[in-house]
Write an enzyme that holds these catalytic residues in place. Structure first.
Site, PDB file in Angstrom:
ATOM      1  N   GLU A 156       0.718  -1.276   0.036  1.00 43.41           N
ATOM      2  CA  GLU A 156       0.154   0.101  -0.018  1.00 43.41           C
ATOM      3  C   GLU A 156       0.821   1.323  -0.066  1.00 43.41           C
ATOM      4  OE1 GLU A 156      -2.695  -0.435   3.461  1.00 43.41           O
ATOM      5  OE2 GLU A 156      -3.684  -2.127   2.475  1.00 43.41           O
ATOM      6  N   GLU A 261      -6.000 -11.117  -1.408  1.00 47.44           N
ATOM      7  CA  GLU A 261      -6.773 -10.825  -0.382  1.00 47.44           C
ATOM      8  C   GLU A 261      -8.411 -10.810  -0.594  1.00 47.44           C
ATOM      9  OE1 GLU A 261      -5.341  -7.759   2.215  1.00 47.44           O
ATOM     10  OE2 GLU A 261      -3.350  -7.839   1.535  1.00 47.44           O
TER      11      GLU A 261
HETATM   12  C1  XIL Z   1      -6.307  -6.888   8.327  1.00 43.25           C
HETATM   13  C2  XIL Z   1      -6.726  -8.263   9.057  1.00 43.25           C
HETATM   14  O1  XIL Z   1      -7.534  -8.915   8.371  1.00 43.25           O
HETATM   15  C3  XIL Z   1      -7.455  -7.787  10.416  1.00 43.25           C
HETATM   16  O2  XIL Z   1      -7.364  -8.882  11.374  1.00 43.25           O
HETATM   17  C4  XIL Z   1      -6.357  -6.644  11.200  1.00 43.25           C
HETATM   18  O3  XIL Z   1      -6.818  -6.232  12.373  1.00 43.25           O
HETATM   19  C5  XIL Z   1      -6.232  -5.610  10.254  1.00 43.25           C
HETATM   20  O4  XIL Z   1      -5.504  -5.961   8.833  1.00 43.25           O
HETATM   21  N1  XIL Z   1      -5.082  -4.981   3.825  1.00 43.25           N
HETATM   22  C6  XIL Z   1      -4.083  -5.855   4.159  1.00 43.25           C
HETATM   23  C7  XIL Z   1      -4.139  -6.783   5.154  1.00 43.25           C
HETATM   24  O5  XIL Z   1      -2.878  -5.888   3.642  1.00 43.25           O
HETATM   25  O6  XIL Z   1      -3.161  -7.067   6.001  1.00 43.25           O
HETATM   26  C8  XIL Z   1      -5.311  -6.355   6.096  1.00 43.25           C
HETATM   27  O7  XIL Z   1      -5.617  -7.357   7.060  1.00 43.25           O
HETATM   28  C9  XIL Z   1      -6.543  -5.870   5.317  1.00 43.25           C
HETATM   29  C10 XIL Z   1      -6.267  -4.681   4.400  1.00 43.25           C
END
Ligand code: XIL
Length: 370
Positions: A156, A261
């Site tokens: 990001e 994701e």
């Molecule tokens: C999220 C997790 O799913 C949560 O449990 C945590 O509280 C916050 O992060 N982008 C990413 C991930 O790269 O690491 C994030 O994961 C969601 C958004």
């Protein structure tokens, strides 16, 4: 009568067992097209709910830690690392023969404040930050050398308009922090794949910036194997067309793609991004399916999942992995993001750990590409 009933029940149980045994897993069905992965939490690794642990082992060909390898949990203080969870996760993945992704080395979120400040609380110098990055990356990547297939090296770094996010890394080191991260990661494990990861990659300005970044990294002689598109999706956005346009753009630039994701929220959303610090107030209107999802909405979600999955398969020459961000509707982060305490239904397994019927459709679709 009683005996008849008992034998009927026995037959049903037997048939159900045989059916589940005959069921192909997503990992098997997509073998040869791409890896099919899941983000796992520590309860699942530890087997707190054995059914979830079993599903993760059986259904998926890849895993990624949902949290335990992020900078804050794994490196909470300058001279303190916490390895226990990540060690367990890596051993778990190896036992299941799964490809393991390391997530993530350099990110503005879930990182200790200590990383950027000196003893007086002032920002560290560029040299010091670079050195802290080097130490962090070489320790973490080095510990799992040869055991991790690839790392999300930087997560990001861009805003949606394609400008650099004004993170502490950027403020102190400028855009070169990205190059340094890739260099340090490669030094620590020359055989590991290295990825740049972001959300809203479907946004043209952001996608363009990412393509430029990859070109710059390559020109600088850095290894970069793929771009990770987080793919946190909603019912209407991103559109199938904009998603395909981003795939084309990346493919035309010779860049491989990972869907890193994936989830599709079924709820209305006040926000289209995935910056984890985003937070909006709860209201009942924004949480409409507490008692279940109406059939027509469920059908729409099923279609959306299948349309997107079909697109991933269409681009299987460049899509190397598809990873869902969570196992069941129970454990998804979307129950608390970007609004706390809602009931979302974005995953492939329901709140009773049952595979949703749409998964069979996904498997059929994947088989067509064989
Ligand atoms: C999220 C997790 O799913 C949560 O449990 C945590 O509280 C916050 O992060 N982008 C990413 C991930 O790269 O690491 C994030 O994961 C969601 C958004």
């Amino acid at each position: 009568m009683k005996i008849e009933l008992i034998s009927a029940v026995t037959v049903i149980v037997l048939l159900a067992t045989l059916h589940s045994m005959a069921q192909k897993s997503l990992g098997e069905a997509t073998k040869g097209e791409f890896l099919f992965g899941v983000a796992v939490n520590m309860n699942q690794v530890k087997g707190i709910n054995p059914i979830e642990t079993e599903l993760i082992s059986k259904e998926f060909s890849a895993i990624v830690p949902e949290n335990c390898m992020k900078p804050q949990p794994i490196h909470p203080k300058k001279n303190r690392y916490y390895w226990k969870d990540a060690d367990k996760l890596v051993t778990f993945g190896e036992k299941n023969n799964q490809a393991i992704t390391g997530h993530c080395l350099i990110w503005h979120s879930q990182i200790g404040k200590w990383f950027f400040i000196d003893a007086d609380g002032k920002d560290v110098s560029p040299e010091e930050l670079k050195e802290r990055m080097r130490q962090h990356i070489s320790k973490v990547v080095g510990r799992y050398k040869g055991r991790i297939k690839g790392w999300d090296v930087v997560n990001e770094a861009f805003e949606d308009d394609g400008s650099y996010r004004k993170s502490k890394f950027y403020q102190i080191l400028g855009k070169d922090f990205i190059k340094y991260a890739f260099q340090f990661a490669h030094e620590a494990d020359p055989n590991a794949e290295l990825y740049y990861n972001d959300y809203n990659v479907e946004t043209p300005s952001k996608c363009d910036a990412i393509v430029e970044l990859v070109k710059d990294l390559r020109t600088a002689g850095c290894r970069i194997d793929a771009v990770g598109s987080q793919s946190h999706m909603h019912m209407n956005l991103p559109t199938l067309d904009s998603t395909e346009a981003s795939f084309k753009k990346l493919r035309d630039a010779g860049i491989h793609i990972l869907i890193t994701e994936w989830d599709i929220s079924i709820l209305p959303s006040p926000y289209e991004g995935a910056n984890v610090s985003a937070n909006f107030n709860y209201s009942k209107e924004m949480d409409p399916y507490r008692d279940g999802v109406p059939d027509v909405i469920q059908q729409k979600w099923n279609k959306r999942i299948l349309d997107m999955f079909g697109l991933f398969l269409k681009y299987r020459d460049v899509v190397d992995r598809v990873t869902v961000w969570g196992l069941t509707d129970n454990s998804t982060w979307l129950n608390n993001f970007p609004i706390h305490g809602r009931k979302d239904y974005p995953m492939l397994f329901d709140r009773n750990n049952q595979r949703k019927p749409v998964v069979d459709e996904m498997i059929k679709l994947a088989e067509k590409f064989k």
